[in-house]
Design an enzyme around this catalytic site. Structure first.
Site, PDB file in Angstrom:
ATOM      1  N   TYR A   1      53.562  84.082  68.118  1.00 52.23           N
ATOM      2  CA  TYR A   1      53.995  84.110  66.706  1.00 52.23           C
ATOM      3  C   TYR A   1      53.019  83.365  65.780  1.00 52.23           C
ATOM      4  O   TYR A   1      52.629  83.878  64.734  1.00 52.23           O
ATOM      5  CB  TYR A   1      55.394  83.490  66.634  1.00 52.23           C
ATOM      6  CG  TYR A   1      55.985  83.382  65.258  1.00 52.23           C
ATOM      7  CD1 TYR A   1      56.467  84.504  64.585  1.00 52.23           C
ATOM      8  CD2 TYR A   1      56.098  82.142  64.622  1.00 52.23           C
ATOM      9  CE1 TYR A   1      57.024  84.389  63.318  1.00 52.23           C
ATOM     10  CE2 TYR A   1      56.655  82.022  63.368  1.00 52.23           C
ATOM     11  CZ  TYR A   1      57.118  83.149  62.714  1.00 52.23           C
ATOM     12  OH  TYR A   1      57.668  83.032  61.455  1.00 52.23           O
TER      13      TYR A   1
ATOM     14  N   ARG B   1      62.433  67.701  62.688  1.00 54.76           N
ATOM     15  CA  ARG B   1      62.045  68.845  61.869  1.00 54.76           C
ATOM     16  C   ARG B   1      62.404  68.553  60.417  1.00 54.76           C
ATOM     17  O   ARG B   1      63.236  67.683  60.137  1.00 54.76           O
ATOM     18  CB  ARG B   1      62.835  70.112  62.262  1.00 54.76           C
ATOM     19  CG  ARG B   1      62.562  70.687  63.625  1.00 54.76           C
ATOM     20  CD  ARG B   1      61.177  71.317  63.709  1.00 54.76           C
ATOM     21  NE  ARG B   1      60.979  71.961  65.003  1.00 54.76           N
ATOM     22  CZ  ARG B   1      60.647  71.321  66.136  1.00 54.76           C
ATOM     23  NH1 ARG B   1      60.463  70.009  66.141  1.00 54.76           N
ATOM     24  NH2 ARG B   1      60.484  71.986  67.262  1.00 54.76           N
TER      25      ARG B   1
ATOM     26  N   GLY C   1      62.286  85.192  65.058  1.00 52.91           N
ATOM     27  CA  GLY C   1      63.566  84.512  65.268  1.00 52.91           C
ATOM     28  C   GLY C   1      63.310  83.041  65.513  1.00 52.91           C
ATOM     29  O   GLY C   1      62.205  82.559  65.259  1.00 52.91           O
TER      30      GLY C   1
ATOM     31  N   SER D   1      53.652  80.581  58.298  1.00 53.58           N
ATOM     32  CA  SER D   1      54.622  79.683  58.930  1.00 53.58           C
ATOM     33  C   SER D   1      53.961  78.379  59.364  1.00 53.58           C
ATOM     34  O   SER D   1      52.752  78.337  59.654  1.00 53.58           O
ATOM     35  CB  SER D   1      55.177  80.388  60.173  1.00 53.58           C
ATOM     36  OG  SER D   1      55.813  79.469  61.021  1.00 53.58           O
TER      37      SER D   1
ATOM     38  N   LYS E   1      68.139  80.285  64.001  1.00 57.51           N
ATOM     39  CA  LYS E   1      67.395  79.019  64.100  1.00 57.51           C
ATOM     40  C   LYS E   1      68.371  77.858  64.139  1.00 57.51           C
ATOM     41  O   LYS E   1      69.571  78.038  63.940  1.00 57.51           O
ATOM     42  CB  LYS E   1      66.464  78.914  62.910  1.00 57.51           C
ATOM     43  CG  LYS E   1      65.458  80.044  62.912  1.00 57.51           C
ATOM     44  CD  LYS E   1      64.449  79.867  61.848  1.00 57.51           C
ATOM     45  CE  LYS E   1      63.211  80.643  62.261  1.00 57.51           C
ATOM     46  NZ  LYS E   1      62.048  80.176  61.555  1.00 57.51           N
ATOM     47  N   ALA E   2      67.808  76.647  64.340  1.00 60.76           N
ATOM     48  CA  ALA E   2      68.651  75.474  64.621  1.00 60.76           C
ATOM     49  C   ALA E   2      69.784  75.247  63.605  1.00 60.76           C
ATOM     50  O   ALA E   2      70.936  75.065  64.024  1.00 60.76           O
ATOM     51  CB  ALA E   2      67.773  74.232  64.741  1.00 60.76           C
TER      52      ALA E   2
HETATM   53  P1  NAD Z   1      64.338  87.938  59.082  1.00 66.22           P
HETATM   54  O1  NAD Z   1      64.196  88.301  60.513  1.00 66.22           O
HETATM   55  O2  NAD Z   1      65.714  87.705  58.566  1.00 66.22           O
HETATM   56  O3  NAD Z   1      63.614  88.998  58.156  1.00 66.22           O
HETATM   57  C1  NAD Z   1      62.489  89.736  58.559  1.00 66.22           C
HETATM   58  C2  NAD Z   1      62.805  91.187  58.309  1.00 66.22           C
HETATM   59  O4  NAD Z   1      61.652  91.974  58.652  1.00 66.22           O
HETATM   60  C3  NAD Z   1      63.965  91.695  59.181  1.00 66.22           C
HETATM   61  O5  NAD Z   1      65.003  92.200  58.384  1.00 66.22           O
HETATM   62  C4  NAD Z   1      63.337  92.780  60.033  1.00 66.22           C
HETATM   63  O6  NAD Z   1      64.186  93.870  60.296  1.00 66.22           O
HETATM   64  C5  NAD Z   1      62.143  93.184  59.179  1.00 66.22           C
HETATM   65  N1  NAD Z   1      61.120  93.852  59.982  1.00 66.22           N
HETATM   66  C6  NAD Z   1      60.696  93.511  61.227  1.00 66.22           C
HETATM   67  N2  NAD Z   1      59.796  94.401  61.668  1.00 66.22           N
HETATM   68  C7  NAD Z   1      59.660  95.323  60.675  1.00 66.22           C
HETATM   69  C8  NAD Z   1      58.881  96.499  60.556  1.00 66.22           C
HETATM   70  N3  NAD Z   1      58.076  96.913  61.563  1.00 66.22           N
HETATM   71  N4  NAD Z   1      58.990  97.233  59.431  1.00 66.22           N
HETATM   72  C9  NAD Z   1      59.820  96.833  58.419  1.00 66.22           C
HETATM   73  N5  NAD Z   1      60.589  95.733  58.489  1.00 66.22           N
HETATM   74  C10 NAD Z   1      60.495  94.978  59.603  1.00 66.22           C
HETATM   75  O7  NAD Z   1      63.433  86.637  58.878  1.00 66.22           O
HETATM   76  P2  NAD Z   1      63.260  85.702  57.602  1.00 66.22           P
HETATM   77  O8  NAD Z   1      63.745  84.373  57.994  1.00 66.22           O
HETATM   78  O9  NAD Z   1      63.796  86.361  56.394  1.00 66.22           O
HETATM   79  O10 NAD Z   1      61.666  85.624  57.513  1.00 66.22           O
HETATM   80  C11 NAD Z   1      60.899  86.295  56.531  1.00 66.22           C
HETATM   81  C12 NAD Z   1      59.427  85.959  56.720  1.00 66.22           C
HETATM   82  O11 NAD Z   1      59.251  84.543  56.616  1.00 66.22           O
HETATM   83  C13 NAD Z   1      58.863  86.354  58.082  1.00 66.22           C
HETATM   84  O12 NAD Z   1      57.528  86.750  57.932  1.00 66.22           O
HETATM   85  C14 NAD Z   1      58.902  85.057  58.851  1.00 66.22           C
HETATM   86  O13 NAD Z   1      57.942  85.038  59.894  1.00 66.22           O
HETATM   87  C15 NAD Z   1      58.579  84.063  57.763  1.00 66.22           C
HETATM   88  N6  NAD Z   1      59.048  82.707  58.090  1.00 66.22           N
HETATM   89  C16 NAD Z   1      60.390  82.440  58.129  1.00 66.22           C
HETATM   90  C17 NAD Z   1      60.816  81.162  58.441  1.00 66.22           C
HETATM   91  C18 NAD Z   1      62.279  80.813  58.496  1.00 66.22           C
HETATM   92  O14 NAD Z   1      62.610  79.651  58.786  1.00 66.22           O
HETATM   93  N7  NAD Z   1      63.201  81.728  58.216  1.00 66.22           N
HETATM   94  C19 NAD Z   1      59.875  80.156  58.731  1.00 66.22           C
HETATM   95  C20 NAD Z   1      58.532  80.471  58.699  1.00 66.22           C
HETATM   96  C21 NAD Z   1      58.120  81.741  58.355  1.00 66.22           C
END
Ligand code: NAD
Length: 333
Positions: free
Chosen positions: A151, A224, A81, A120, A194-195
């Site tokens: 994280y 950012r 998150g 990330s 997020k923000a």
């Molecule tokens: P999100 O939380 O919307 O999506 C992640 C999904 O993973 C969720 O739907 C969650 O239910 C699922 N999940 C969590 N634990 C699980 C498990 N044990 N088994 C199966 N599913 C599981 O987040 P997002 O923004 O779509 O991020 C996707 C990826 O990108 C993540 O790895 C995140 O760390 C990475 N990321 C995102 C951002 C951003 O700004 N959104 C930035 C850097 C990295």
């Protein structure tokens, strides 16, 4: 005609995963398996024409079932998150190591051709992010390691796991370091947002309640860059099918302060709010931007959607969600 490979999107019920599935469908893929731990009703986007599986990918058997028959795996599943969530749930964030580890093992056992890991900007050394007028982060700035506690360390460890599965076992792994992704169909309330989404919601709340105030986390001067979701999805495809065998930045290089982000959303929503600053709230590092020299060199491409354009689309979507949920008008249509 060559048979299309089965593509697995881990975390397909999430923000980026949902957009990735939509894009794969748009580009004509039909063999797609989307896997997420959340009940189907909570997925941001559901596509009934593909295989949708609810499973906990921390479990190795679930990963084996998810990877069976697959050609490509995109690992976008993580317990994550915004700053409010990751600063207070470090153990939960680190447990995502089980997802990537078991998915890599299952991918290897299943003879998968390519594996993508979503890393990330939180892997970067905190000492390089102390000033708001930050030097953009180069890939080499992840070492010596001083990642975001919890994280960021999980992401850094998992990046290395991908590297060693490639070097030792020949599994082709691709790793992108996402810098703040935003857009429609993502979290906008509840504590994991997020923000960009949080600011949209707060401006909408102010408009709906007539209380023309907004509370910001930190002093508003932290900087950012924010990448629009369409750029993220385009970058994932380019990196996955490239020969880039090292972790690479995938982010916008348009740097703004949080105050400037609020100015922008106020202008979009037609509001002018009194700002208060919560200095004890989680706010993350003082400054962070993406150095895109490497991605431009490899791909002749980098994320380029202007923040104003992406935020207009994001604000419009969150306004629709807000009105549907709370039944109130907030801001001009
Ligand atoms: P999100 O939380 O919307 O999506 C992640 C999904 O993973 C969720 O739907 C969650 O239910 C699922 N999940 C969590 N634990 C699980 C498990 N044990 N088994 C199966 N599913 C599981 O987040 P997002 O923004 O779509 O991020 C996707 C990826 O990108 C993540 O790895 C995140 O760390 C990475 N990321 C995102 C951002 C951003 O700004 N959104 C930035 C850097 C990295």
């Amino acid at each position: 005609m060559k048979k299309q490979p089965l593509i697995v999107v881990a975390g397909g019920g999430g923000f980026i995963g949902g957009h990735l599935v939509a894009d794969l469908l748009r580009r004509g893929h039909t063999q797609i398996r989307s896997v997420d731990i959340k009940p189907l009703g909570e997925w941001y986007q559901v596509f009934p024409q593909i295989e949708n599986i609810v499973a906990d990918l921390k479990d190795k058997d679930a990963c084996l079932a998810a990877c069976r028959g697959a050609g490509e795996i995109y690992n976008l599943a993580a317990d994550m998150g915004g700053m409010g969530f990751i600063e207070q749930n470090k153990a939960l964030c680190m447990l995502s190591v089980l997802i990537n580890t078991h998915l890599l093992m299952a991918a290897l056992e299943s003879g998968v051709e390519r594996f993508f890991f979503a890393s990330s900007a939180c892997v970067y050394n905190a000492d390089k992010q102390r000033a708001a007028d930050v030097e953009p982060l180069k890939e080499a700035d992840a070492y010596p390691a001083l990642a975001e506690d919890g994280y960021g360390w999980e992401k850094l460890f998992s990046e290395r796991m991908c590297r060693h599965f490639y070097e030792d076992f020949g599994l082709i792994t691709r790793v992108a370091r996402f810098h703040n992704v935003y857009g429609p169909h993502g979290t906008w309330e509840g504590g994991r947002e997020k923000a960009p989404a949080a600011v949209c919601r707060k401006v909408l709340e102010a408009l709906a309640t007539g209380q023309h105030e907004i509370e910001l986390w930190g002093d508003g001067r932290q900087t950012r860059s924010f990448m629009y979701i369409d750029d993220c999805i385009a970058g994932i495809d380019k990196i996955m099918h490239s020969d880039i065998d090292e972790p690479i930045n995938l982010g916008s290089s348009e740097l703004v302060s949080i105050n400037e982000l609020v100015d922008l959303v106020e202008a979009i929503g037609g509001a002018k709010l009194r700002r208060t600053y919560n200095l004890s709230a989680p706010k993350g590092v003082n400054g962070r931007n993406s150095d895109n020299t490497k991605i431009r060199g490899y791909l002749g491409w980098e994320p380029s959607t202007p923040l104003a354009e992406g935020m207009r689309k994001t604000f419009a979507w969150i306004r629709g969600e807000y009105q549907a949920k709370y039944g109130v008008q907030a801001g001009a249509a």
